[in-house]
Design a protein around this motif. Sequence first.
Motif, mmCIF file in Angstrom:
data_model
loop_
_atom_site.group_PDB
_atom_site.id
_atom_site.type_symbol
_atom_site.label_atom_id
_atom_site.label_comp_id
_atom_site.label_asym_id
_atom_site.label_seq_id
_atom_site.Cartn_x
_atom_site.Cartn_y
_atom_site.Cartn_z
ATOM 1 N N GLU A 93 -16.870 69.861 52.997
ATOM 2 C CA GLU A 93 -16.079 68.790 52.383
ATOM 3 C C GLU A 93 -16.764 68.183 51.170
ATOM 4 O O GLU A 93 -16.350 67.138 50.682
ATOM 5 N N GLY A 94 -17.829 68.813 50.678
ATOM 6 C CA GLY A 94 -18.546 68.285 49.528
ATOM 7 C C GLY A 94 -19.576 67.244 49.922
ATOM 8 O O GLY A 94 -19.822 67.004 51.101
ATOM 9 N N PHE A 95 -20.184 66.652 48.910
ATOM 10 C CA PHE A 95 -21.177 65.603 49.112
ATOM 11 C C PHE A 95 -20.656 64.307 48.516
ATOM 12 O O PHE A 95 -19.955 64.312 47.510
ATOM 13 N N ASP A 96 -21.023 63.199 49.114
ATOM 14 C CA ASP A 96 -20.607 61.888 48.636
ATOM 15 C C ASP A 96 -21.479 61.508 47.434
ATOM 16 O O ASP A 96 -22.691 61.323 47.581
ATOM 17 N N PRO A 97 -20.893 61.394 46.238
ATOM 18 C CA PRO A 97 -21.703 61.083 45.058
ATOM 19 C C PRO A 97 -22.319 59.688 45.074
ATOM 20 O O PRO A 97 -23.255 59.423 44.332
ATOM 21 N N ALA A 100 -25.177 60.451 48.321
ATOM 22 C CA ALA A 100 -25.979 61.678 48.241
ATOM 23 C C ALA A 100 -25.865 62.207 46.812
ATOM 24 O O ALA A 100 -25.475 63.341 46.576
ATOM 25 N N ARG A 101 -26.213 61.359 45.875
ATOM 26 C CA ARG A 101 -25.996 61.647 44.451
ATOM 27 C C ARG A 101 -26.666 62.941 43.993
ATOM 28 O O ARG A 101 -26.052 63.780 43.341
ATOM 29 N N ALA A 102 -27.942 63.115 44.321
ATOM 30 C CA ALA A 102 -28.667 64.315 43.889
ATOM 31 C C ALA A 102 -28.059 65.564 44.514
ATOM 32 O O ALA A 102 -27.900 66.585 43.842
ATOM 33 N N HIS A 103 -27.713 65.483 45.795
ATOM 34 C CA HIS A 103 -27.072 66.615 46.480
ATOM 35 C C HIS A 103 -25.745 66.962 45.793
ATOM 36 O O HIS A 103 -25.448 68.126 45.547
ATOM 37 N N PHE A 104 -24.966 65.923 45.516
ATOM 38 C CA PHE A 104 -23.664 66.130 44.890
ATOM 39 C C PHE A 104 -23.801 66.829 43.541
ATOM 40 O O PHE A 104 -23.159 67.838 43.275
ATOM 41 N N SER A 131 -21.051 59.829 55.603
ATOM 42 C CA SER A 131 -21.823 60.498 56.650
ATOM 43 C C SER A 131 -21.809 62.012 56.522
ATOM 44 O O SER A 131 -22.369 62.697 57.372
ATOM 45 N N SER A 132 -21.211 62.561 55.472
ATOM 46 C CA SER A 132 -21.119 64.023 55.368
ATOM 47 C C SER A 132 -22.502 64.675 55.339
ATOM 48 O O SER A 132 -22.714 65.688 56.010
ATOM 49 N N LEU A 133 -23.451 64.124 54.604
ATOM 50 C CA LEU A 133 -24.785 64.719 54.551
ATOM 51 C C LEU A 133 -25.452 64.699 55.923
ATOM 52 O O LEU A 133 -26.067 65.686 56.327
ATOM 53 N N MET A 134 -25.304 63.597 56.658
ATOM 54 C CA MET A 134 -25.886 63.529 58.008
ATOM 55 C C MET A 134 -25.248 64.589 58.909
ATOM 56 O O MET A 134 -25.935 65.231 59.696
ATOM 57 N N ARG A 135 -23.944 64.751 58.778
ATOM 58 C CA ARG A 135 -23.232 65.765 59.571
ATOM 59 C C ARG A 135 -23.739 67.159 59.218
ATOM 60 O O ARG A 135 -24.030 67.971 60.093
ATOM 61 N N TYR A 136 -23.862 67.451 57.927
ATOM 62 C CA TYR A 136 -24.351 68.761 57.501
ATOM 63 C C TYR A 136 -25.770 69.012 58.003
ATOM 64 O O TYR A 136 -26.102 70.122 58.406
ATOM 65 N N HIS A 171 -11.684 69.307 71.005
ATOM 66 C CA HIS A 171 -11.849 67.861 70.902
ATOM 67 C C HIS A 171 -13.276 67.571 70.482
ATOM 68 O O HIS A 171 -14.184 68.343 70.727
ATOM 69 N N LYS A 172 -13.455 66.444 69.835
ATOM 70 C CA LYS A 172 -14.778 66.075 69.315
ATOM 71 C C LYS A 172 -15.714 65.677 70.444
ATOM 72 O O LYS A 172 -15.322 64.992 71.371
ATOM 73 N N VAL A 173 -16.955 66.119 70.321
ATOM 74 C CA VAL A 173 -18.022 65.588 71.145
ATOM 75 C C VAL A 173 -19.085 65.095 70.182
ATOM 76 O O VAL A 173 -19.252 65.645 69.104
ATOM 77 N N HIS A 174 -19.793 64.081 70.549
ATOM 78 C CA HIS A 174 -20.750 63.463 69.641
ATOM 79 C C HIS A 174 -22.177 63.788 70.057
ATOM 80 O O HIS A 174 -23.005 62.917 70.180
ATOM 81 N N THR A 175 -22.446 65.067 70.254
ATOM 82 C CA THR A 175 -23.792 65.452 70.659
ATOM 83 C C THR A 175 -24.695 65.723 69.470
ATOM 84 O O THR A 175 -25.883 65.555 69.562
ATOM 85 N N LEU A 176 -24.134 66.128 68.338
ATOM 86 C CA LEU A 176 -24.965 66.481 67.199
ATOM 87 C C LEU A 176 -25.250 65.300 66.287
ATOM 88 O O LEU A 176 -26.279 65.245 65.640
ATOM 89 N N VAL A 177 -24.332 64.368 66.187
ATOM 90 C CA VAL A 177 -24.493 63.215 65.318
ATOM 91 C C VAL A 177 -24.370 61.957 66.176
ATOM 92 O O VAL A 177 -23.393 61.804 66.896
#
Length: 184
Positions: A93-97, A100-104, A131-136, A171-177
Amino acid sequence: MSLSYSERLILANQYAILENLDVHNALLHRSAREIVERGYEYLYDTLNPSVEAEVVPAAIGQEVYDILDMFRAIERSMIDIGRTPSELEANFEGFDPNNARAHFHFCEFVRRSLHYWQDLDKYPDTSHDASSLMRYRAMLLRWKSLGAPSALSEAQIAELAGTANASGTAHKVHTLVPKTAMRL
C-alpha cells in the motif's frame, strides 16, 4: 551543513564557471559563489534547495528493497495460486510520506525513476496509514524467519498478512502487530 576550505574552493570555482557560461542566471551564480567564498554557513542550504540536507541511510534503502522483494514474492505466489494479494489483505500500500518520509521517497525513486519492481507498478507509492511501515516490518520479520522464500503458500501469505483462514473465512488476528500499533 559545513564545508571544508577545499570544498568551498571547488564550489567557488564551479560557480565562477557557471557565472560565465550561464549568463541568464549569472547573478544567481555570483551570489552562490560569494556565499561559499565568504563562508556564510547559514546560507549554504540556499545554494541548491533541490539537494536534500539529510541523506537516506543505506539501512533504509536495504529495508525498502527487502519489503519490495517480500511483496514481489507475495504477488507472484498469489498469481500462481490464482488469487490476488488484496483477498488476504497482503498487498503493498506504499509508505506514508508524513511518517516514513525517507522510505517513501526512496521507494518512489527506485520504482518510478529506476523502474525497479515493475511487477508492483499497480500498487501506490503513497500510503495514508501511519502504521504501514510497522506492518511491513512485522511481515518482513516473519518472511525472513521463513527464509525469505520467493514462492509462498496461501497459508504463509495469510500468516504474513496477519490473517487466519480458520473455517474458510479470513479474519484479522493481531499476532504480528501489537494492538496499540493497529490504532495509529
